[in-house]
Write an enzyme that holds these catalytic residues in place. Sequence first.
Site, PDB file in Angstrom:
ATOM      1  N   GLU A 160      -5.779  -1.668  -6.543  1.00 24.45           N
ATOM      2  CA  GLU A 160      -6.850  -0.760  -6.127  1.00 24.45           C
ATOM      3  C   GLU A 160      -7.061   0.270  -7.235  1.00 24.45           C
ATOM      4  O   GLU A 160      -7.711  -0.011  -8.215  1.00 24.45           O
ATOM      5  CB  GLU A 160      -6.509  -0.104  -4.795  1.00 24.45           C
ATOM      6  CG  GLU A 160      -7.674   0.692  -4.226  1.00 24.45           C
ATOM      7  CD  GLU A 160      -7.332   1.396  -2.935  1.00 24.45           C
ATOM      8  OE1 GLU A 160      -8.261   1.676  -2.161  1.00 24.45           O
ATOM      9  OE2 GLU A 160      -6.146   1.691  -2.692  1.00 24.45           O
ATOM     10  N   GLU A 207     -14.211   1.144   0.622  1.00 20.66           N
ATOM     11  CA  GLU A 207     -13.566   1.587   1.862  1.00 20.66           C
ATOM     12  C   GLU A 207     -13.845   3.068   2.142  1.00 20.66           C
ATOM     13  O   GLU A 207     -13.667   3.529   3.260  1.00 20.66           O
ATOM     14  CB  GLU A 207     -12.068   1.326   1.818  1.00 20.66           C
ATOM     15  CG  GLU A 207     -11.267   2.273   0.957  1.00 20.66           C
ATOM     16  CD  GLU A 207      -9.762   2.074   1.125  1.00 20.66           C
ATOM     17  OE1 GLU A 207      -9.350   0.959   1.472  1.00 20.66           O
ATOM     18  OE2 GLU A 207      -9.007   3.036   0.914  1.00 20.66           O
ATOM     19  N   ASP A 228       0.821  -1.218   0.000  1.00 14.23           N
ATOM     20  CA  ASP A 228       0.000   0.000   0.000  1.00 14.23           C
ATOM     21  C   ASP A 228       0.853   1.265   0.000  1.00 14.23           C
ATOM     22  O   ASP A 228       2.023   1.248   0.354  1.00 14.23           O
ATOM     23  CB  ASP A 228      -0.887  -0.015   1.243  1.00 14.23           C
ATOM     24  CG  ASP A 228      -2.212   0.706   1.043  1.00 14.23           C
ATOM     25  OD1 ASP A 228      -2.333   1.486   0.090  1.00 14.23           O
ATOM     26  OD2 ASP A 228      -3.131   0.463   1.848  1.00 14.23           O
TER      27      ASP A 228
END
Length: 607
Positions: A424, A430, A375
Site C-alpha cells: 500500500e 479506500e 496490515d
Amino acid sequence: MLLMAGLVAANGAIKSPDGSLRLKVSDASLVLTSHGKPVVTLPEMGIGDAKMGQRQKFSFTRTVTASYDMLSGKRSHCHNEAREYQAQLSPTVRLVVRLYNDGLAFRYELTGLNNAPMPTEHTTYLIGEGTRRWMQQWADSYEGFFPLSTTACQKPVPSYGPPNVSADGWNCRWGYPALLEPADGLFALITESNIERRQSASCLRNDRSLEHFRVCPDDNKVALTGSWHTPWRVVIVGTLSQIVESTLVTDVAEPSAYGDTSWIKPGVVSWIYWAYNHGSNDYGIISQYVDLAATLHLPYMLIDAEWDTMKDGKTIDDALAYARSRGVRPLIWYNSSVGWVDGAPTPKFRLNKPEDREREFAWCERMGVAGVKIDFFSGDNQMNMDYCLDLLESAARHHLLVNFHGATVPRGWQRTYPNLLSTEGVYGAEWYNNVPTFTQKAAAHNATLPFTRNVIGPMDYTPCAFSDSQHPHITTHGHELALTVLFESGLQHLADRPESLLAQPREVGDFLSQLPAAWDDTRLLDGYPGTYVVMARRSGTTWYVAGINGTDDELTVSHLQLPFAQPSSSITLFCDGAPWQITHPATLPTELRLAPRGGFVAKISVP
C-alpha cells in the site's frame, strides 16, 4: 592500468557510462550534474566520525551491470550499467558511489566494528527555496498527498499522524520518494533501496535548516560487530519519462535467492472492503465477490479483515471452499499486531512468533489460500524491517503471495522477494470510505502518483470504482478505468461492488477479464505531475495506452502516435461519454480531448 584508472578518477570526472551525469567534489560537498546542469547538491556526507573532506579523492573500482528478470513490475527484463567509485573517509569507513545513466546510488560501508552502536549518518540534500517539489509529509503508513510546492514552509497535516514540527512551526519530516524539478524539464527523485537485516529505513528531516534535508534512519538498536553497510541512497535523474521508466530502485537491490518461482502469479483481484467495510465476516457478501471474480475470469478475490468472526454459522473454511469450487483463488487478511492493535480488527497475534507464523502459513497453504495481506505496521524502524523480511521468507516457504498494507513504501524488496507483489503506502481509493477530502483532490493526486509513489514499486491503490463508496467520487468512468493501467501493482484490487462492475458494457467486462497485472514494458508518453499523464504499457504483443486529466477543466492530450502500432492492429478505445464512448478506430487518434477529471484507455493488439 587499474592504478592509472584510479588516479584518473581521483583527479578527473566521476561520471556515468554515457558521461551525461557527473559528480564533483566542491568544498566538501558533492554536486551531481546532468549534461552540465546542477541537479542535486549534497553539502554534507559521512557517517559517525568519518566525514567527507574538501580534498576527498575518489577511485574508479569497476563497472557494475544489472541484468535480470522480474515477475511483476513495470518491465519484465531490466538492464542497467554503472561506473562505481570509492572514497575512503576513514580507515574503517568508505563511501561507495555508483553513477548510472539514469541516476546516482551510494552507501557507506563500515568494517572493524566491535559491538558498536548504530552511527549517526550525516548525508544531507540541499533543496533550495524556490525549487519545485512534490513531497509527502511523513507518516508511518505513507498515506498522504504529494502537493506541488516551491517551499518547505508547509504546515503539518494532522491526519498524516503525529506532527513533526520545526521551531518555526513547519513540517520537518518527509517520506520517500521526493520529486524535484531543479531546472525546467530536468527532474530528480530521491529515495532509497535494498533494506536488509540489521537496518532501518530512513526519511528526510529539515529540522535544523529549512533547505537542508538530512537522511535520518529510523530507530535501530542493533549493536554492530564485523562489517555493516547502509541501504543504498538513490537519486533518479532525467526527464519525466526517464524518471517514470527507471528501474534503478530494483537495479541496486539484491537478486532473488528463490529457486522455483513458478507459483508466483500476478493477477487482478475482487475486493470487498471498499463497498463493505465489514463485509468479510459475511459469507453471503464473500460469495458475491467470489462470483464476480468467476464471472470476470479474475484469478483472485480477497477476504479482508474479520474473517475469523464470520456470522450466520459459517466459517472461513466454508468461504475458502466456495472460492475453490468456483475456480477462484482466495487471498486473506491478517493484522501484523505491531502497529494498530487495541480496537483494531482481527485476526491478531497469529504471525508474530516464528512457530505461530509457520503454523498459520502452513494452514493457508493447505486450505488453498494463494496469498496474504498483512496490515497495520508501526513505521520504518529496524524491528519492523526484520519482521517484514521474516514474513516474506516464511510466506515463500508456503507458496504464499504477499501484500503489505499500512506499511512502508517499496525499497527494492520486489526483486529480492518476488512473492511481494504489492504494497500500500499510498493514499488510495479506500479513503473514499473515511473522509470527504479525497473527492475533490483525487484527480490531481491520481495524476501525480505515476511520477512519484508508483515510480519506486508496486502500489495497491485499489483502483476502478464506477459507483460511490461512503463519500462520492467525481472522476469519470474513463478516468477510473485508466487507473487500472496507469497504476502498477502485481495484485490489482478492483474497488467497485459486483453489481456496478457487471452492469458496465460488455467491452468493459472483457477489458477487465484480460487486464494484466504485470508488464513487459512501460513508456511515459506525456504528462506533468498533478495535471495529466499518458502512459503506454505492454503485455506480450498487446499495448495498453491510458491517460487521465487531473484538472477541473477540459484538457487536450497529444503525443499519442505509437511506433509499435501497425495498420493491422486491433484497437478498442474507451473514452468518456454518457458515461461511455467505446469505439474501434483503425488507428489511434493523434490527440484526445478529456473531460474535467476525465480519462481514456486504448487496448491495441499488435499482430
